[in-house]
Design a protein around this motif. Structure first.
Motif, PDB file in Angstrom:
ATOM      1  N   ALA A 169      -2.275  80.651 -67.628  1.00 39.74           N
ATOM      2  CA  ALA A 169      -3.172  79.858 -67.466  1.00 39.74           C
ATOM      3  C   ALA A 169      -4.186  80.577 -66.350  1.00 39.74           C
ATOM      4  CB  ALA A 169      -2.831  78.665 -66.759  1.00 39.74           C
ATOM      5  N   ASN A 170      -5.607  80.565 -66.624  1.00 39.51           N
ATOM      6  CA  ASN A 170      -6.475  80.868 -65.536  1.00 39.51           C
ATOM      7  C   ASN A 170      -7.547  79.748 -65.017  1.00 39.51           C
ATOM      8  OD1 ASN A 170      -7.842  83.320 -64.290  1.00 39.51           O
ATOM      9  ND2 ASN A 170      -9.571  82.616 -65.829  1.00 39.51           N
ATOM     10  N   VAL A 171      -7.115  79.458 -63.590  1.00 45.50           N
ATOM     11  CA  VAL A 171      -7.938  78.320 -63.176  1.00 45.50           C
ATOM     12  C   VAL A 171      -9.261  78.939 -62.639  1.00 45.50           C
ATOM     13  CG1 VAL A 171      -7.901  76.450 -61.425  1.00 45.50           C
ATOM     14  CG2 VAL A 171      -5.850  76.662 -62.975  1.00 45.50           C
ATOM     15  N   VAL A 172     -10.447  78.282 -62.828  1.00 42.22           N
ATOM     16  CA  VAL A 172     -11.530  78.791 -62.605  1.00 42.22           C
ATOM     17  C   VAL A 172     -11.883  77.606 -61.424  1.00 42.22           C
ATOM     18  CG1 VAL A 172     -14.048  79.076 -62.961  1.00 42.22           C
ATOM     19  CG2 VAL A 172     -12.372  79.618 -64.499  1.00 42.22           C
ATOM     20  N   LEU A 173     -12.171  77.976 -60.174  1.00 42.55           N
ATOM     21  CA  LEU A 173     -12.891  77.400 -58.988  1.00 42.55           C
ATOM     22  C   LEU A 173     -14.437  77.948 -58.818  1.00 42.55           C
ATOM     23  CD1 LEU A 173     -12.507  75.611 -56.389  1.00 42.55           C
ATOM     24  CD2 LEU A 173     -11.952  77.757 -55.197  1.00 42.55           C
ATOM     25  N   ASP A 174     -15.169  77.037 -58.846  1.00 44.70           N
ATOM     26  CA  ASP A 174     -16.603  77.145 -58.859  1.00 44.70           C
ATOM     27  C   ASP A 174     -17.306  76.226 -58.132  1.00 44.70           C
ATOM     28  OD1 ASP A 174     -19.045  78.832 -59.201  1.00 44.70           O
ATOM     29  OD2 ASP A 174     -19.043  78.742 -61.295  1.00 44.70           O
ATOM     30  N   GLU A 175     -18.565  76.500 -57.703  1.00 48.86           N
ATOM     31  CA  GLU A 175     -19.468  75.552 -56.820  1.00 48.86           C
ATOM     32  C   GLU A 175     -20.282  74.962 -57.886  1.00 48.86           C
ATOM     33  OE1 GLU A 175     -22.337  75.399 -52.942  1.00 48.86           O
ATOM     34  OE2 GLU A 175     -21.616  77.150 -53.555  1.00 48.86           O
ATOM     35  N   VAL A 176     -20.176  73.624 -57.845  1.00 47.41           N
ATOM     36  CA  VAL A 176     -20.979  72.704 -58.672  1.00 47.41           C
ATOM     37  C   VAL A 176     -22.193  72.139 -57.719  1.00 47.41           C
ATOM     38  CG1 VAL A 176     -20.955  70.429 -60.143  1.00 47.41           C
ATOM     39  CG2 VAL A 176     -19.003  71.962 -60.016  1.00 47.41           C
ATOM     40  N   VAL A 177     -23.341  71.959 -58.182  1.00 46.00           N
ATOM     41  CA  VAL A 177     -24.344  71.516 -57.528  1.00 46.00           C
ATOM     42  C   VAL A 177     -24.405  70.319 -56.932  1.00 46.00           C
ATOM     43  CG1 VAL A 177     -26.963  71.341 -57.471  1.00 46.00           C
ATOM     44  CG2 VAL A 177     -25.850  73.479 -58.657  1.00 46.00           C
ATOM     45  N   GLY A 178     -24.308  70.138 -55.793  1.00 43.33           N
ATOM     46  CA  GLY A 178     -24.507  68.683 -55.292  1.00 43.33           C
ATOM     47  C   GLY A 178     -22.943  68.092 -55.141  1.00 43.33           C
ATOM     48  N   GLN A 179     -21.895  69.087 -55.555  1.00 45.75           N
ATOM     49  CA  GLN A 179     -20.444  68.316 -55.481  1.00 45.75           C
ATOM     50  C   GLN A 179     -19.654  69.440 -54.637  1.00 45.75           C
ATOM     51  OE1 GLN A 179     -18.818  67.134 -59.240  1.00 45.75           O
ATOM     52  NE2 GLN A 179     -20.797  66.686 -60.059  1.00 45.75           N
ATOM     53  N   GLY A 180     -20.047  70.429 -54.339  1.00 47.22           N
ATOM     54  CA  GLY A 180     -19.167  71.447 -53.644  1.00 47.22           C
ATOM     55  C   GLY A 180     -18.101  72.302 -54.645  1.00 47.22           C
ATOM     56  N   HIS A 181     -17.183  72.811 -54.038  1.00 47.87           N
ATOM     57  CA  HIS A 181     -16.186  73.611 -55.035  1.00 47.87           C
ATOM     58  C   HIS A 181     -15.344  72.536 -55.773  1.00 47.87           C
ATOM     59  CE1 HIS A 181     -17.854  76.946 -52.097  1.00 47.87           C
ATOM     60  NE2 HIS A 181     -17.557  77.447 -53.310  1.00 47.87           N
ATOM     61  N   ARG A 182     -15.275  73.058 -57.113  1.00 44.73           N
ATOM     62  CA  ARG A 182     -14.665  72.296 -57.914  1.00 44.73           C
ATOM     63  C   ARG A 182     -13.564  72.930 -58.973  1.00 44.73           C
ATOM     64  NH1 ARG A 182     -15.234  68.628 -54.750  1.00 44.73           N
ATOM     65  NH2 ARG A 182     -16.937  66.808 -55.183  1.00 44.73           N
ATOM     66  N   ILE A 183     -12.548  72.654 -59.239  1.00 43.43           N
ATOM     67  CA  ILE A 183     -11.882  73.305 -60.352  1.00 43.43           C
ATOM     68  C   ILE A 183     -12.676  72.909 -61.760  1.00 43.43           C
ATOM     69  CG2 ILE A 183      -9.751  73.446 -61.839  1.00 43.43           C
ATOM     70  CD1 ILE A 183      -9.318  74.459 -59.099  1.00 43.43           C
ATOM     71  N   VAL A 184     -13.494  73.913 -62.391  1.00 44.42           N
ATOM     72  CA  VAL A 184     -14.212  73.636 -63.415  1.00 44.42           C
ATOM     73  C   VAL A 184     -13.623  73.788 -64.802  1.00 44.42           C
ATOM     74  CG1 VAL A 184     -16.332  73.738 -62.105  1.00 44.42           C
ATOM     75  CG2 VAL A 184     -15.420  75.738 -63.128  1.00 44.42           C
ATOM     76  N   GLU A 185     -12.509  74.692 -64.925  1.00 38.31           N
ATOM     77  CA  GLU A 185     -11.980  75.005 -66.081  1.00 38.31           C
ATOM     78  C   GLU A 185     -10.365  75.309 -65.836  1.00 38.31           C
ATOM     79  OE1 GLU A 185     -13.144  77.438 -70.143  1.00 38.31           O
ATOM     80  OE2 GLU A 185     -14.149  77.880 -68.360  1.00 38.31           O
ATOM     81  N   SER A 186      -9.466  75.412 -66.859  1.00 42.60           N
ATOM     82  CA  SER A 186      -8.214  76.098 -67.072  1.00 42.60           C
ATOM     83  C   SER A 186      -8.327  76.575 -68.263  1.00 42.60           C
ATOM     84  CB  SER A 186      -7.150  75.018 -66.484  1.00 42.60           C
ATOM     85  OG  SER A 186      -5.745  75.554 -66.607  1.00 42.60           O
ATOM     86  N   GLN A 187      -8.234  77.754 -68.360  1.00 42.70           N
ATOM     87  CA  GLN A 187      -8.081  78.489 -69.550  1.00 42.70           C
ATOM     88  C   GLN A 187      -6.912  79.045 -69.938  1.00 42.70           C
ATOM     89  OE1 GLN A 187     -10.646  81.875 -68.135  1.00 42.70           O
ATOM     90  NE2 GLN A 187     -12.671  80.549 -68.471  1.00 42.70           N
TER      91      GLN A 187
END
Length: 145
Positions: free
Chosen positions: A81-99
């Motif tokens: 599993a590769n978990v992706v943490l990224d900044e989401v505009v207006g929401q701060g940092h979020r887990i956006v995907e788990s590959q």
């Protein structure tokens, strides 16, 4: 499955930029494992991060769920599993995907049945559901052998 509860303890000292924390679990497998903001940004072999721990949990959960769907006592399953943490505009940092990358050696199973087992394993994996509530789960699954 019965009601299951597991816990872990995390402590933190200092501010976010320069502070650091320790994570422990009652099993002892995690015992004062260090983590920091720096370990989120750059992987360091001596530290962990919440994302690394989520990756491990999602991979382990999915492997167990797929084993339950395949019902093959000789199956060999590897999940990364590769978990992706990224900044989401207006929401701060979020887990956006788990590959998820899945490799499985299974006897007497055709590709359609394998694909169905992977789909059902994703639906049945509590960590897939948790991640999917706020992030996309992608799966690259292949049969080997």
């Amino acid at each position: 499955m019965p009601h299951v509860e597991r816990s872990a303890r995390a402590g933190w000292e200092g501010n976010l930029a320069r502070g650091e924390g320790r994570i422990s679990a009652p099993s002892g497998l995690l015992s004062d494992a260090p983590y920091s903001a720096a370990s989120r940004i750059a992987a360091r072999p001596e530290t962990t991060s919440p994302e690394e721990l989520l990756s491990a949990a999602h991979a382990g959960c999915f492997a167990m769920s797929l084993a339950g769907e395949l019902r093959d006592p000789d199956a060999r399953i590897e999940v990364t599993a590769n978990v992706v943490l990224d900044e989401v505009v207006g929401q701060g940092h979020r887990i956006v995907e788990s590959q998820l990358t899945v490799r499985a050696a299974v006897s007497n199973l055709d590709r359609d049945a394998f694909d169905e087992a992977v789909r059902a394993a994703d639906e049945g994996c509590p960590f897939s559901r948790l991640v999917a509530a706020g992030a996309k789960v992608t799966i690259d699954a292949r049969m080997e052998g």
